[in-house]
Structure formats: C-alpha cells, structure tokens
Design a protein around this motif. Sequence first.
Motif, PDB file in Angstrom:
ATOM      1  N   VAL A  71       0.834  -1.200   0.000  1.00  0.00           N
ATOM      2  CA  VAL A  71       0.000   0.000   0.000  1.00  0.00           C
ATOM      3  C   VAL A  71       0.867   1.249   0.000  1.00  0.00           C
ATOM      4  O   VAL A  71       0.633   2.194  -0.754  1.00  0.00           O
ATOM      5  CB  VAL A  71      -0.948   0.013   1.215  1.00  0.00           C
ATOM      6  N   ALA A  72       1.880   1.270   0.845  1.00  0.00           N
ATOM      7  CA  ALA A  72       2.777   2.423   0.939  1.00  0.00           C
ATOM      8  C   ALA A  72       4.083   1.977   1.561  1.00  0.00           C
ATOM      9  O   ALA A  72       4.122   1.058   2.383  1.00  0.00           O
ATOM     10  CB  ALA A  72       2.146   3.542   1.769  1.00  0.00           C
ATOM     11  N   ARG A  73       5.163   2.648   1.145  1.00  0.00           N
ATOM     12  CA  ARG A  73       6.491   2.338   1.664  1.00  0.00           C
ATOM     13  C   ARG A  73       7.279   3.636   1.802  1.00  0.00           C
ATOM     14  O   ARG A  73       7.166   4.536   0.968  1.00  0.00           O
ATOM     15  CB  ARG A  73       7.227   1.397   0.711  1.00  0.00           C
ATOM     16  N   ALA A  74       8.080   3.731   2.870  1.00  0.00           N
ATOM     17  CA  ALA A  74       8.932   4.903   3.066  1.00  0.00           C
ATOM     18  C   ALA A  74      10.276   4.459   3.632  1.00  0.00           C
ATOM     19  O   ALA A  74      10.347   3.518   4.422  1.00  0.00           O
ATOM     20  CB  ALA A  74       8.271   5.909   4.007  1.00  0.00           C
ATOM     21  N   GLU A  75      11.331   5.149   3.212  1.00  0.00           N
ATOM     22  CA  GLU A  75      12.668   4.926   3.750  1.00  0.00           C
ATOM     23  C   GLU A  75      13.075   6.152   4.549  1.00  0.00           C
ATOM     24  O   GLU A  75      12.915   7.289   4.108  1.00  0.00           O
ATOM     25  CB  GLU A  75      13.673   4.702   2.625  1.00  0.00           C
ATOM     26  N   GLY A  76      13.583   5.932   5.757  1.00  0.00           N
ATOM     27  CA  GLY A  76      13.998   7.037   6.605  1.00  0.00           C
ATOM     28  C   GLY A  76      15.289   6.721   7.312  1.00  0.00           C
ATOM     29  O   GLY A  76      15.943   5.707   7.032  1.00  0.00           O
ATOM     30  N   PRO A  77      15.679   7.555   8.255  1.00  0.00           N
ATOM     31  CA  PRO A  77      16.953   7.360   8.960  1.00  0.00           C
ATOM     32  C   PRO A  77      17.007   6.072   9.772  1.00  0.00           C
ATOM     33  O   PRO A  77      18.090   5.572  10.081  1.00  0.00           O
ATOM     34  CB  PRO A  77      17.051   8.594   9.865  1.00  0.00           C
ATOM     35  N   ARG A  78      15.853   5.502  10.109  1.00  0.00           N
ATOM     36  CA  ARG A  78      15.816   4.259  10.889  1.00  0.00           C
ATOM     37  C   ARG A  78      15.497   3.053  10.005  1.00  0.00           C
ATOM     38  O   ARG A  78      15.355   1.939  10.520  1.00  0.00           O
ATOM     39  CB  ARG A  78      14.785   4.379  12.009  1.00  0.00           C
ATOM     40  N   GLY A  79      15.364   3.282   8.679  1.00  0.00           N
ATOM     41  CA  GLY A  79      15.100   2.169   7.776  1.00  0.00           C
ATOM     42  C   GLY A  79      13.744   2.262   7.110  1.00  0.00           C
ATOM     43  O   GLY A  79      13.212   3.352   6.881  1.00  0.00           O
ATOM     44  N   GLU A  80      13.161   1.108   6.828  1.00  0.00           N
ATOM     45  CA  GLU A  80      11.937   1.022   6.028  1.00  0.00           C
ATOM     46  C   GLU A  80      10.682   0.906   6.891  1.00  0.00           C
ATOM     47  O   GLU A  80      10.647   0.168   7.877  1.00  0.00           O
ATOM     48  CB  GLU A  80      12.021  -0.199   5.112  1.00  0.00           C
ATOM     49  N   VAL A  81       9.648   1.655   6.491  1.00  0.00           N
ATOM     50  CA  VAL A  81       8.313   1.516   7.071  1.00  0.00           C
ATOM     51  C   VAL A  81       7.387   1.090   5.943  1.00  0.00           C
ATOM     52  O   VAL A  81       7.360   1.726   4.877  1.00  0.00           O
ATOM     53  CB  VAL A  81       7.817   2.832   7.703  1.00  0.00           C
ATOM     54  N   LEU A  82       6.620   0.018   6.159  1.00  0.00           N
ATOM     55  CA  LEU A  82       5.820  -0.567   5.085  1.00  0.00           C
ATOM     56  C   LEU A  82       4.395  -0.811   5.545  1.00  0.00           C
ATOM     57  O   LEU A  82       4.156  -1.344   6.631  1.00  0.00           O
ATOM     58  CB  LEU A  82       6.444  -1.898   4.644  1.00  0.00           C
ATOM     59  N   LEU A  83       3.440  -0.403   4.692  1.00  0.00           N
ATOM     60  CA  LEU A  83       2.037  -0.772   4.867  1.00  0.00           C
ATOM     61  C   LEU A  83       1.687  -1.771   3.781  1.00  0.00           C
ATOM     62  O   LEU A  83       1.966  -1.532   2.600  1.00  0.00           O
ATOM     63  CB  LEU A  83       1.119   0.448   4.748  1.00  0.00           C
ATOM     64  N   ARG A  84       1.056  -2.870   4.175  1.00  0.00           N
ATOM     65  CA  ARG A  84       0.688  -3.900   3.226  1.00  0.00           C
ATOM     66  C   ARG A  84      -0.761  -4.306   3.454  1.00  0.00           C
ATOM     67  O   ARG A  84      -1.205  -4.413   4.602  1.00  0.00           O
ATOM     68  CB  ARG A  84       1.613  -5.104   3.397  1.00  0.00           C
ATOM     69  N   SER A  85      -1.496  -4.519   2.380  1.00  0.00           N
ATOM     70  CA  SER A  85      -2.862  -5.009   2.481  1.00  0.00           C
ATOM     71  C   SER A  85      -2.846  -6.509   2.249  1.00  0.00           C
ATOM     72  O   SER A  85      -2.308  -6.991   1.248  1.00  0.00           O
ATOM     73  CB  SER A  85      -3.763  -4.330   1.453  1.00  0.00           C
ATOM     74  N   ARG A  86      -3.430  -7.243   3.186  1.00  0.00           N
ATOM     75  CA  ARG A  86      -3.469  -8.702   3.121  1.00  0.00           C
ATOM     76  C   ARG A  86      -4.912  -9.139   2.930  1.00  0.00           C
ATOM     77  O   ARG A  86      -5.770  -8.877   3.780  1.00  0.00           O
ATOM     78  CB  ARG A  86      -2.903  -9.274   4.423  1.00  0.00           C
ATOM     79  N   GLU A  87      -5.186  -9.760   1.805  1.00  0.00           N
ATOM     80  CA  GLU A  87      -6.543 -10.187   1.484  1.00  0.00           C
ATOM     81  C   GLU A  87      -6.701 -11.659   1.806  1.00  0.00           C
ATOM     82  O   GLU A  87      -5.944 -12.507   1.330  1.00  0.00           O
ATOM     83  CB  GLU A  87      -6.842  -9.917   0.013  1.00  0.00           C
TER      84      GLU A  87
END
Length: 232
Positions: free
Chosen positions: A11-27
């Motif tokens: 759904v969405a992904r971001a890279e920052g100073p602490r690494g990766e943050v990921l939103l995923r939709s699971r159907e």
Amino acid sequence: MRCRPTSSHEVARAEGPRGEVLLRSREESGATPVLELRVNGVFVMDTRETGTERALATLALAEVDSPRRVVIGGLGLGFTLHEVLADPRVEHVAVVEIEEALVLWMRNGTVPHGPGFLADQRVRVVEADFALAVAEAPRESYDLVLLDVDNGPDQLVHTANERLYTADLLADVRRMLAPGGALAVWSAGRAPSLLSTLGEVFDDVEERSCPVTLQERPDEYWLYLARLVSRA
C-alpha cells in the motif's frame, strides 16, 4: 482448523533514517482485507487483531481516577488512541510517534480510518523520539502513560529502543506522572525483567496476560501496569 488462503500487496512504503516503514494489504478469502504495518521487515501490528492494543488503553484507564491528560508512545494504526478517546474523562492526548511517514499515512487516508481517529480536537501528534519527549516533559504533566513502540522489551523494532525499558527512562516517566497516575506497557511476550525494573521505580506493579488468536491458534500477549501511589 485450516488456514485461509491469503494474498497481499504493498500500500505504501517509506525509507527514513531508521530504515523502512511498510504498509501492506493482506486479502484473506471470505474476509475483509487486513492492513499490516511492518518496520524493517518486522511485523508490528495489523487491523485483524486489535484487541490488546485496545486493552492497553481500557485496562490502564481503569487504574486512574482522573485520566485527564494521557500520553501514548507509538501511534501504530491508532487503535489505542481510539480507545483512549472513547473515555469522556480524557481531556488531552499527546501521541508521540517517531516515524513521520506513519503520521502522514494516518492523516491523509492511506490508512482509511486514520483521518477520523486524528480529527478529535483533544489529540496532538508529536513527531519525536519517545525517550526525548519524556525527558523534556514538565514534572507531573500527565496522568497516564501508554507505551507501545516495540513488540516488547525483548523484541525491539529498533535497537535504540532498549533504553525505553531501563530504570533511568522509567524514572523520567515517573517524574512526569501526577500522583495517582499510571504507566502501561504492551509486550508480545512475557517480560519478567521489565516487571522487575518497573518494581524498582514504581510503587505498585502488575503483569496481566491477554488471550489472543494468532494464525487460528490461541496465544497470549502481555500488559505491564505500574502505578504511582504517592510522590516521594
């Protein structure tokens, strides 16, 4: 019991100073799609099992006579916040979240329920490290502190979070609590060392088991409560 077949997409992904943050939709077959939050590949939470995130709020609120001012360490997907706001005694909630992307996704509707959760006028979101926010908080500025930034002190999302469970940091939390206030900490696993450290700092501490169902099997998460009976 047979597990339901699943498929997922990002759904969405971001890279920052602490690494990766990921939103995923699971159907899942025959079920409403589940939104899942991961940080650096580590599962943090999803929208399927939110009972213990809610319990973190309800159990802790029951321990304080007048929880007018509440601070939550960790926004997550907002379910602890939502439960806090359901209590009419609460007048102000500060949510401390270190991941800028997660705050953005909650505000802009990437997390569909996010804008509604954050629309309450009692809410203030602070994008900061929880340890720094606690250190800078005025003395006796809150009645209740809720901490849920890891899967527990033994399952850290970021290694630096280790300091959040030390006696020094917990002493800072005690300092910012008003007499009669309380701290509650969420943990995916039993944490006897945390219980011991809380006992060094607070007047009264308690460990509570919260039954959950994970992957169709019964399991349990843990809540740790610490109360400030009086100001030394």
